[in-house]
Design a protein around this motif. Structure first.
Motif, PDB file in Angstrom:
ATOM      1  N   SER A 257     -16.108  22.541 -39.544  1.00  0.00           N
ATOM      2  CA  SER A 257     -14.803  22.779 -38.909  1.00  0.00           C
ATOM      3  C   SER A 257     -14.797  22.181 -37.496  1.00  0.00           C
ATOM      4  N   LEU A 258     -13.581  21.921 -36.997  1.00  0.00           N
ATOM      5  CA  LEU A 258     -13.426  21.340 -35.663  1.00  0.00           C
ATOM      6  C   LEU A 258     -13.897  22.348 -34.605  1.00  0.00           C
ATOM      7  N   ALA A 259     -14.730  21.869 -33.670  1.00  0.00           N
ATOM      8  CA  ALA A 259     -15.274  22.784 -32.652  1.00  0.00           C
ATOM      9  C   ALA A 259     -14.748  22.473 -31.257  1.00  0.00           C
ATOM     10  N   GLY A 312       1.485  26.627 -30.005  1.00  0.00           N
ATOM     11  CA  GLY A 312       0.796  27.529 -30.928  1.00  0.00           C
ATOM     12  C   GLY A 312      -0.400  26.889 -31.623  1.00  0.00           C
ATOM     13  N   TYR A 313      -0.934  25.820 -31.047  1.00  0.00           N
ATOM     14  CA  TYR A 313      -2.131  25.187 -31.627  1.00  0.00           C
ATOM     15  C   TYR A 313      -3.352  26.074 -31.385  1.00  0.00           C
ATOM     16  N   PRO A 314      -4.355  25.956 -32.267  1.00  0.00           N
ATOM     17  CA  PRO A 314      -5.576  26.748 -32.008  1.00  0.00           C
ATOM     18  C   PRO A 314      -6.245  26.282 -30.716  1.00  0.00           C
ATOM     19  N   LYS A 477      -3.115  15.663 -33.927  1.00  0.00           N
ATOM     20  CA  LYS A 477      -2.904  15.708 -35.391  1.00  0.00           C
ATOM     21  C   LYS A 477      -3.968  16.592 -36.046  1.00  0.00           C
ATOM     22  N   LEU A 478      -5.205  16.510 -35.513  1.00  0.00           N
ATOM     23  CA  LEU A 478      -6.283  17.359 -36.064  1.00  0.00           C
ATOM     24  C   LEU A 478      -5.968  18.833 -35.812  1.00  0.00           C
ATOM     25  N   LEU A 479      -5.407  19.128 -34.622  1.00  0.00           N
ATOM     26  CA  LEU A 479      -5.053  20.518 -34.314  1.00  0.00           C
ATOM     27  C   LEU A 479      -3.928  20.989 -35.252  1.00  0.00           C
ATOM     28  N   GLN A 480      -2.952  20.090 -35.488  1.00  0.00           N
ATOM     29  CA  GLN A 480      -1.845  20.444 -36.393  1.00  0.00           C
ATOM     30  C   GLN A 480      -2.373  20.751 -37.790  1.00  0.00           C
ATOM     31  N   GLN A 481      -3.324  19.914 -38.233  1.00  0.00           N
ATOM     32  CA  GLN A 481      -3.933  20.122 -39.565  1.00  0.00           C
ATOM     33  C   GLN A 481      -4.526  21.519 -39.662  1.00  0.00           C
ATOM     34  N   GLN A 482      -5.188  21.939 -38.566  1.00  0.00           N
ATOM     35  CA  GLN A 482      -5.802  23.274 -38.542  1.00  0.00           C
ATOM     36  C   GLN A 482      -4.738  24.350 -38.703  1.00  0.00           C
ATOM     37  N   ASN A 486      -4.548  26.990 -41.749  1.00  0.00           N
ATOM     38  CA  ASN A 486      -4.533  28.436 -41.519  1.00  0.00           C
ATOM     39  C   ASN A 486      -3.335  29.084 -42.202  1.00  0.00           C
ATOM     40  N   VAL A 487      -2.172  28.352 -42.153  1.00  0.00           N
ATOM     41  CA  VAL A 487      -0.974  28.901 -42.800  1.00  0.00           C
ATOM     42  C   VAL A 487      -1.184  28.915 -44.322  1.00  0.00           C
ATOM     43  N   GLY A 488      -1.741  27.773 -44.818  1.00  0.00           N
ATOM     44  CA  GLY A 488      -2.002  27.626 -46.246  1.00  0.00           C
ATOM     45  C   GLY A 488      -3.030  28.631 -46.689  1.00  0.00           C
TER      46      GLY A 488
END
Ligand code: C2E
Ligand code: MG
Ligand code: MG
Length: 488
Positions: A257-259, A312-314, A477-482, A486-488
């Motif tokens: 996962s992205l750190a 609201g990005y992580p 874009k990577l943050l959006q993917q996260q 999370n929603v999915g």
């Protein structure tokens, strides 16, 4: 100072001359010739004595450096001009103290002066090695070498730098020197031309943190021009938005996962070509202007964090490099804190990377700065671990969150047979874990390296295997993917 002394000398010469005329004249007037002659001769002798005393004093004022007692630059020029006229071959070396400002800033000018005097005294002891030595100005010294070869001259200079390689009252503080060397073989017209070239070579020698002697040649000149052009264009580059922050994602090895990411500066120089930091960071470290770049990166990252919070990005930590030359800035932590708090970013999401570096020798000061960084709430990483000289004992005292294992360790692991390399990495990881420090491996380029690091217990990785440094928009874009995952 110079004019005051010169005036008083001139007055005393005139006074003696007037006394001679007055007393001599009186004896002649009263027709007492023999004592008159004796008096005049005595007075003339006195005058001559005073005149030579004055000219000795004058010589000192004009040609001797007051602090060190060495000849000064003017006298060096006379000596060089004379040698050029006599068509002698010789070397001129000029050197200065690396980070002399640190000595003055940390311990005061008195300590700085004491070191300059120590250099002067040592140069006097080297009088059989160097034909002539002088203090030019501030922490700049020059010597004439009569050697036939560059190699011999370099050896002699290195011996000198070893002798003066510490502070006289603090042998644990290493003092290092930047030196430019030029050879005259009928190729210089005057002393000024030689000095100019030696200074160019010396400025290149400043790039390095160790003792460095650069011999002047045409390549040196071109490099000097390149560096000066970059310095001249820094402010305009900042004003014209030529500097860009790229982000290189970091990944947790446990689940890929992205750190977070590391912020890395790029310069779109005059909007003509992209310069990597390796081409300009060391140049701006020379005069401390790297602080402007680091502040720019910090401000940009803070600005983005504010946006990401609103979107609201992580929130994942971003690391920012702090140049080693900034460590002497007494307001460093305050400056960083005020730049970040202007944007209401929680400090724990900013990770400050300090490089393991041999140049900063005052470990107590370094540890205090690290403690301050942690006290106000930032994260702290040790960058490029393994390239410097930090001992285990020292590491234990550092309040580190993350140790970034230098790319050179990972590079060595090219196939499964590299058992020694694997053991070394594994030992460092274990040691860091004993100290409660998380390990990040830099420069991971292959799956083989990634798997080995995971096996060895490394927590985070950064490298081309996962991603190169990317523009901020791509990182978003990577943050959006996260968010979507999370929603999915
Ligand atoms: P660093 O802080 O150790 O940054 C890591 C460098 O390694 C980056 O080079 C990155 O692009 C490169 N890298 C990462 N993964 C790989 C890989 O898998 N393979 C290879 N070959 N390289 C990889 P970059 O961006 O050229 O930066 C070089 C150095 O310049 C940095 O080393 C850092 O010391 C300095 N630097 C960069 N940005 C800044 C800044 O904003 N301020 C300061 N003071 N220094 C900076
Ligand atoms: Mg770094
Ligand atoms: Mg690094």
């Amino acid at each position: 100072m110079y004019f005051r002394n010169y005036e008083s000398l001139r007055k005393s010469v005139l006074l003696v001359a007037a006394a001679v005329l007055l007393v001599g004249g009186m004896f002649f007037l009263f027709d007492s010739r023999v004592p008159g002659f004796i008096a005049v001769i005595l007075l003339l002798a006195g005058w001559e004595f005073e005149r030579s005393r004055c000219s000795r004093a004058m010589y000192k004022i004009i040609y001797v450096d007051e602090l060190t007692g060495l000849p000064n630059m003017e006298e060096m020029e006379v000596v060089i001009e004379d040698k050029i006229k006599r068509e002698e071959a010789f070397f001129l070396a000029i050197f200065d103290i690396k980070n002399f400002k640190i000595i003055n800033d940390l311990w005061g000018y008195e300590k700085g002066d004491r070191h300059l005097k120590f250099v002067g005294d040592t140069l006097k002891q080297f009088s059989d090695v160097f034909e002539f030595a002088c203090r030019c100005e501030n922490d700049n010294f020059a010597v004439i070498l009569q050697n036939s070869s560059i190699a011999m001259g370099m050896d002699e200079l290195h011996t000198l730098f070893d002798e003066i390689g510490y502070l006289p009252d603090n042998v644990n503080y290493h003092v290092r020197y930047s030196c430019g060397l030029v050879r005259h073989e009928g190729n210089y017209e005057n002393a000024h031309a030689m000095f100019d070239c030696a200074k160019i070579a010396k400025s290149i020698a400043k790039q390095d943190t160790q003792n460095r002697i650069i011999v002047y040649d045409e390549k040196t000149k071109a490099e000097m021009i390149r560096r000066q052009t970059l310095k001249d264009n820094l402010l305009a580059g900042l004003d014209n938005d030529e500097f860009l922050v790229y982000l290189q994602p970091k990944y947790n090895l446990e689940d890929d996962s992205l750190a977070g990411a590391e912020a890395l500066i790029r310069w779109n120089y005059k909007n003509e070509r992209f310069l990597p930091p390796g081409e300009f960071v060391p140049v701006f470290e020379e005069d401390g202007s790297i602080g402007l770049v680091d502040q720019f990166v910090l401000a940009k990252v803070s600005e983005k964090f504010e946006e990401w919070q609103e979107m609201g990005y992580p929130l994942l930590p971003i690391s920012v490099n702090v140049s080693r030359v900034q460590l002497t800035n007494r307001n460093l932590v305050k400056d960083i804190a005020s730049a970040v708090s202007a944007r209401k970013v929680p400090f724990e999401y900013i990770d400050l990377e300090l490089t393991e570096s041999a140049a900063f020798d005052d470990m107590n000061y370094l540890l205090k700065t690290m403690d301050d960084i942690k006290r106000v709430g930032f994260r702290l990483s040790m960058d490029d671990f393994g390239t410097g000289y930090y001992s285990l004992g020292l590491l234990q005292k550092m309040p580190l969150d993350i140790l970034k294992l230098d790319k050179s360790f990972v590079d060595g692991y090219t196939d499964e047979g590299c058992e020694k390399e694997r053991l070394m990495i594994s030992d460092i990881i274990n040691m860091a874990h004993h100290l409660g420090i998380t390990v990040l491996a830099e420069g991971v380029e292959t799956k083989l390296q990634r798997d080995m690091l995971k096996e060895a217990g490394c927590e985070i990785v950064q490298g081309y295997y996962y991603s190169k440094p990317i523009p901020i928009a791509d990182y978003e874009k990577l943050l959006q993917q996260q968010v979507q995952e999370n929603v999915g």
